[in-house]
Scaffold this motif. Structure first.
Motif, PDB file in Angstrom:
ATOM      1  N   VAL A 191      30.290   0.020  23.950  1.00  0.00           N
ATOM      2  CA  VAL A 191      28.525   0.189  23.622  1.00  0.00           C
ATOM      3  C   VAL A 191      28.106   1.177  24.584  1.00  0.00           C
ATOM      4  N   LYS A 192      28.634   1.328  25.900  1.00  0.00           N
ATOM      5  CA  LYS A 192      28.091   2.290  27.508  1.00  0.00           C
ATOM      6  C   LYS A 192      28.128   3.488  25.980  1.00  0.00           C
ATOM      7  N   LYS A 193      29.196   3.995  25.144  1.00  0.00           N
ATOM      8  CA  LYS A 193      29.223   5.105  25.202  1.00  0.00           C
ATOM      9  C   LYS A 193      28.742   5.383  23.639  1.00  0.00           C
ATOM     10  N   LEU A 194      28.556   4.380  22.868  1.00  0.00           N
ATOM     11  CA  LEU A 194      27.401   4.892  22.062  1.00  0.00           C
ATOM     12  C   LEU A 194      26.186   5.141  21.518  1.00  0.00           C
ATOM     13  N   ALA A 228      17.915  -6.707  25.007  1.00  0.00           N
ATOM     14  CA  ALA A 228      18.224  -6.782  26.120  1.00  0.00           C
ATOM     15  C   ALA A 228      19.117  -6.521  26.735  1.00  0.00           C
ATOM     16  N   ALA A 229      20.570  -7.129  25.951  1.00  0.00           N
ATOM     17  CA  ALA A 229      21.614  -7.088  27.448  1.00  0.00           C
ATOM     18  C   ALA A 229      22.117  -5.514  26.940  1.00  0.00           C
ATOM     19  N   ILE A 230      22.249  -4.317  25.371  1.00  0.00           N
ATOM     20  CA  ILE A 230      22.772  -4.043  25.529  1.00  0.00           C
ATOM     21  C   ILE A 230      21.440  -2.802  26.161  1.00  0.00           C
ATOM     22  N   ALA A 231      20.225  -2.705  26.660  1.00  0.00           N
ATOM     23  CA  ALA A 231      19.501  -1.893  27.426  1.00  0.00           C
ATOM     24  C   ALA A 231      19.811  -1.757  28.686  1.00  0.00           C
ATOM     25  N   GLU A 232      19.981  -3.086  29.140  1.00  0.00           N
ATOM     26  CA  GLU A 232      20.520  -3.300  30.302  1.00  0.00           C
ATOM     27  C   GLU A 232      22.165  -2.702  30.871  1.00  0.00           C
ATOM     28  N   LEU A 233      22.359  -2.974  30.107  1.00  0.00           N
ATOM     29  CA  LEU A 233      24.125  -1.962  30.035  1.00  0.00           C
ATOM     30  C   LEU A 233      23.925  -0.887  29.698  1.00  0.00           C
ATOM     31  N   LYS A 234      22.903   0.376  29.314  1.00  0.00           N
ATOM     32  CA  LYS A 234      22.724   1.300  28.796  1.00  0.00           C
ATOM     33  C   LYS A 234      22.396   1.782  30.068  1.00  0.00           C
ATOM     34  N   GLY A 235      20.964   0.632  31.248  1.00  0.00           N
ATOM     35  CA  GLY A 235      20.588   1.067  31.879  1.00  0.00           C
ATOM     36  C   GLY A 235      18.758   2.223  31.076  1.00  0.00           C
ATOM     37  N   ILE A 236      18.545   1.243  30.344  1.00  0.00           N
ATOM     38  CA  ILE A 236      17.484   1.906  29.420  1.00  0.00           C
ATOM     39  C   ILE A 236      16.434   1.162  29.126  1.00  0.00           C
ATOM     40  N   ILE A 238      14.363  -1.968  26.941  1.00  0.00           N
ATOM     41  CA  ILE A 238      14.216  -2.701  26.141  1.00  0.00           C
ATOM     42  C   ILE A 238      13.992  -1.672  24.783  1.00  0.00           C
ATOM     43  N   GLU A 239      12.219  -1.660  25.254  1.00  0.00           N
ATOM     44  CA  GLU A 239      10.945  -0.417  24.365  1.00  0.00           C
ATOM     45  C   GLU A 239      11.910   0.554  24.167  1.00  0.00           C
ATOM     46  N   GLN A 240      12.650   1.073  24.785  1.00  0.00           N
ATOM     47  CA  GLN A 240      13.748   2.313  23.843  1.00  0.00           C
ATOM     48  C   GLN A 240      14.335   2.218  23.208  1.00  0.00           C
ATOM     49  N   LEU A 241      15.237   1.265  23.584  1.00  0.00           N
ATOM     50  CA  LEU A 241      16.530   0.107  22.325  1.00  0.00           C
ATOM     51  C   LEU A 241      15.902   0.042  21.432  1.00  0.00           C
ATOM     52  N   ALA A 242      14.169  -0.612  21.208  1.00  0.00           N
ATOM     53  CA  ALA A 242      14.271  -1.250  20.075  1.00  0.00           C
ATOM     54  C   ALA A 242      13.584  -0.166  19.401  1.00  0.00           C
ATOM     55  N   GLN A 243      12.932   0.932  19.650  1.00  0.00           N
ATOM     56  CA  GLN A 243      12.297   2.186  19.467  1.00  0.00           C
ATOM     57  C   GLN A 243      13.128   2.761  18.169  1.00  0.00           C
ATOM     58  N   GLN A 244      14.557   2.835  19.330  1.00  0.00           N
ATOM     59  CA  GLN A 244      15.513   3.637  18.756  1.00  0.00           C
ATOM     60  C   GLN A 244      16.133   3.015  17.281  1.00  0.00           C
ATOM     61  N   THR A 245      16.896   1.444  17.727  1.00  0.00           N
ATOM     62  CA  THR A 245      17.004   1.078  16.862  1.00  0.00           C
ATOM     63  C   THR A 245      16.399   0.566  15.591  1.00  0.00           C
ATOM     64  N   THR A 246      15.676   0.468  15.779  1.00  0.00           N
ATOM     65  CA  THR A 246      14.210   0.211  14.511  1.00  0.00           C
ATOM     66  C   THR A 246      14.450   1.382  13.510  1.00  0.00           C
ATOM     67  N   ALA A 247      13.525   2.668  13.873  1.00  0.00           N
ATOM     68  CA  ALA A 247      14.290   4.090  13.401  1.00  0.00           C
ATOM     69  C   ALA A 247      15.799   4.357  12.879  1.00  0.00           C
ATOM     70  N   ASN A 248      16.776   3.821  13.531  1.00  0.00           N
ATOM     71  CA  ASN A 248      18.077   3.612  12.740  1.00  0.00           C
ATOM     72  C   ASN A 248      18.183   3.058  12.043  1.00  0.00           C
ATOM     73  N   PHE A 249      17.237   1.769  12.077  1.00  0.00           N
ATOM     74  CA  PHE A 249      17.679   1.266  10.504  1.00  0.00           C
ATOM     75  C   PHE A 249      16.697   1.723   9.329  1.00  0.00           C
ATOM     76  N   TYR A 250      16.163   1.712   9.675  1.00  0.00           N
ATOM     77  CA  TYR A 250      14.776   2.495   8.428  1.00  0.00           C
ATOM     78  C   TYR A 250      14.992   4.099   7.821  1.00  0.00           C
ATOM     79  N   ARG A 251      16.459   4.655   8.799  1.00  0.00           N
ATOM     80  CA  ARG A 251      17.081   5.647   8.499  1.00  0.00           C
ATOM     81  C   ARG A 251      17.644   5.718   7.009  1.00  0.00           C
TER      82      ARG A 251
END
Length: 261
Positions: A191-194, A228-236, A238-251
């Motif tokens: 997950v850190k590398k994704l 929240a767990a992924i955002a903490e692991l990746k050091g970003i 949660i807002e950034q994580l939510a925005q990107q994964t939501t955009a990915n989903f609709y794409r």
């Protein structure tokens, strides 16, 4: 706002939850979940699943047959017919599971190929389940030119090498609550590398409730805990994580229109 890219609302354990579907969806809304993809595991159960969620515009559906739900050969004509319905935004879930069903490899492979062919024919993304079958999964994705359909390896627990090979074919990688489990050390390293632009989040509810809900019936609201767990692991954030994964989903699932927040 979050999206739960993979859940099974028709399989929620209502007696344990002591909730009805509208309450589950309201819990999700309050947790910031904007949309959910209710994923099919059985062609025979598809109609009932689709009818259950039809009243709710924040829920979309896929159509397919899980490798562990196959009792015999898949009916490819029925699969194609159901997946042609406008409300179906993806094909699957499908794939290979040699961990629980090593004796049915040939049947699984045949059905997986048929799902990939339908996805490519209809240009609808394919939702792939893979466990202890990475070599064959990737080989069939390549031979069937799965990049033409695109899709996602859902509830990912395999190696970085497999993730990278799938991403090289244009596929997304979806992470579930498993990554919060104490023994998921190797998965957290993956997950850190994704890259964020290839990442989706999911609950796979009613299964695999994330920490701090372990032992409970999972529900889409808990995708916020996965995020929240992924955002903490990746050091970003949660807002950034939510925005990107939501955009990915609709794409990826282009047949779904983004909901107003």
């Amino acid at each position: 706002m979050f999206v739960d890219s993979h859940c099974h609302l028709d399989r929620l354990e209502w007696d344990k939850l002591k909730l009805e579907l509208p309450e589950v969806l309201e819990n999700a809304r309050r947790a910031g979940v904007q949309h959910m993809l209710c994923v099919s595991v059985s062609l025979q159960e598809f109609a009932a699943m689709a009818e259950l969620v039809a009243p709710y515009p924040m829920v979309s559906v896929s159509c397919g047959e899980h490798p562990l739900h196959q009792t015999d050969a898949l009916d490819p004509e029925l699969l194609l017919s159901l997946c042609q319905q406008q409300k179906v935004v993806a094909v699957g879930e499908t794939g290979l599971d040699y961990f629980y069903a090593p004796d049915s490899k040939a049947t699984q492979q045949e059905a997986f190929v048929q799902h990939l062919q339908v996805g490519c024919q209809l240009r609808k993304p394919v939702i792939i389940h893979t466990r202890d079958a990475s070599t064959d999964t990737l080989a069939l994705m390549r031979s069937e030119q799965a990049y033409q359909a695109g899709g996602v390896l859902h509830c990912f627990t395999e190696s970085w090498g497999m993730a990278k090979a799938a991403m090289d074919m244009g596929f997304y990688i979806s992470i579930s609550g498993i990554m919060t489990f104490k023994n998921a050390v190797e998965l957290r390293e993956v997950v850190k590398k994704l890259p964020l632009d290839a990442l989706l989040i999911e609950t796979d509810s009613p299964y695999l409730a994330p920490v701090p809900h372990r032992g409970k019936t999972n529900q889409p609201a808990y995708v916020a805990d996965v995020a929240a767990a992924i955002a903490e692991l990746k050091g970003i954030s949660i807002e950034q994580l939510a925005q990107q994964t939501t955009a990915n989903f609709y794409r990826l699932f282009g047949g779904i229109q983004p909901q107003n927040s």
